[in-house]
Design an enzyme around this catalytic site. Structure first.
Site: not given
Length: 245
Positions: A23-24
């Site tokens: 999850t950037l």
């Protein structure tokens, strides 16, 4: 000339390591969770909005879940990462139950576990984008704590995440007391949630309140607060402001 693509070496950046998913950036997110200790246990409140960026895309997202026999968890932030945390906790509670020794994990142990998970993921530069609130009651002892996405954690008589940390905590500091009844605790949480609804663009007027006591967890059905939007400051927010905007 051979136009066939040559095989990448094992240590290439295009190898299997490049396939790992992280999850950037948070995509679907929930806003504040507010919780407090009351005379018989813990009360926790959260609305049911799920924002896709600045769009209130989902309006039935449950962000409070019972954990084992003695704990209740609420989460702000990325919903998919919250689901991952719930998967970790399911495995933890299952492993604990498999011992079948008459003992079970209490809220303090679960909170300590969550601080280690969040700090560990932060150190891998792969954080879980959540702020968590963990409350519970075991052997007559009430426990309430919070942990951020980088592992910062503390225990207190009342806690809040997100905008609630700025807007709800001052109300709680002013009005909370040790012998708060269930009814007064609910009214205090509703007051905090109403302020957040007025001031937080990501909040929706559909919330749940959960309680946990020695008897277990009860999560209310979703309901709406009565609101009043005819304040002059709402009607003309720029009135009396200095400057071009």
């Amino acid at each position: 000339m051979n136009f066939m693509a040559s095989k990448q070496p094992e240590n290439s950046l295009l190898g299997p390591e490049a396939d790992s998913q992280r999850t950037l950036y948070p995509y679907v997110t929930g806003t504040s969770v507010v919780a407090l200790k009351y005379k018989d246990g813990i009360l926790m409140a959260a609305d049911m909005g799920g924002s896709y960026g600045s769009t209130l895309r989902y309006k039935s997202v449950e962000r409070m879940k019972p954990i084992g026999k003695h704990s209740l968890l609420g989460a702000s932030g990325e919903i998919s990462d919250f689901q991952e945390i719930l998967r970790y906790l399911d495995e933890l509670i299952l492993y604990d139950n498999m011992w079948d020794d008459g003992n079970s994990l209490g809220p303090k142990e679960v909170h300590n576990y969550l601080t280690r998970v969040m700090y560990n993921r932060r150190n891998k530069f792969n954080p879980l984008w959540n702020s968590l609130v963990l409350g519970g009651v075991k052997n007559g002892q009430k426990y309430l704590g919070t942990v951020s996405m980088i592992g910062v954690n503390f225990e207190d008589n009342h806690v809040a995440t997100g905008f609630g940390n700025h807007l709800a905590r001052p109300i709680l500091r002013e009005e909370w007391h040790q012998n708060l009844s269930f009814e007064d605790g609910v009214r205090l949480l509703e007051k905090c949630m109403r302020v957040l609804l007025y001031r937080d663009r990501s909040a929706v007027n559909k919330l749940q309140i959960a309680k946990i006591t020695e008897e277990g967890v009860t999560i209310s059905q979703p309901y709406s607060l009565k609101t009043y939007w005819d304040f002059s400051a709402f009607a003309n927010p720029a009135q009396g402001a200095v400057g071009s905007w």
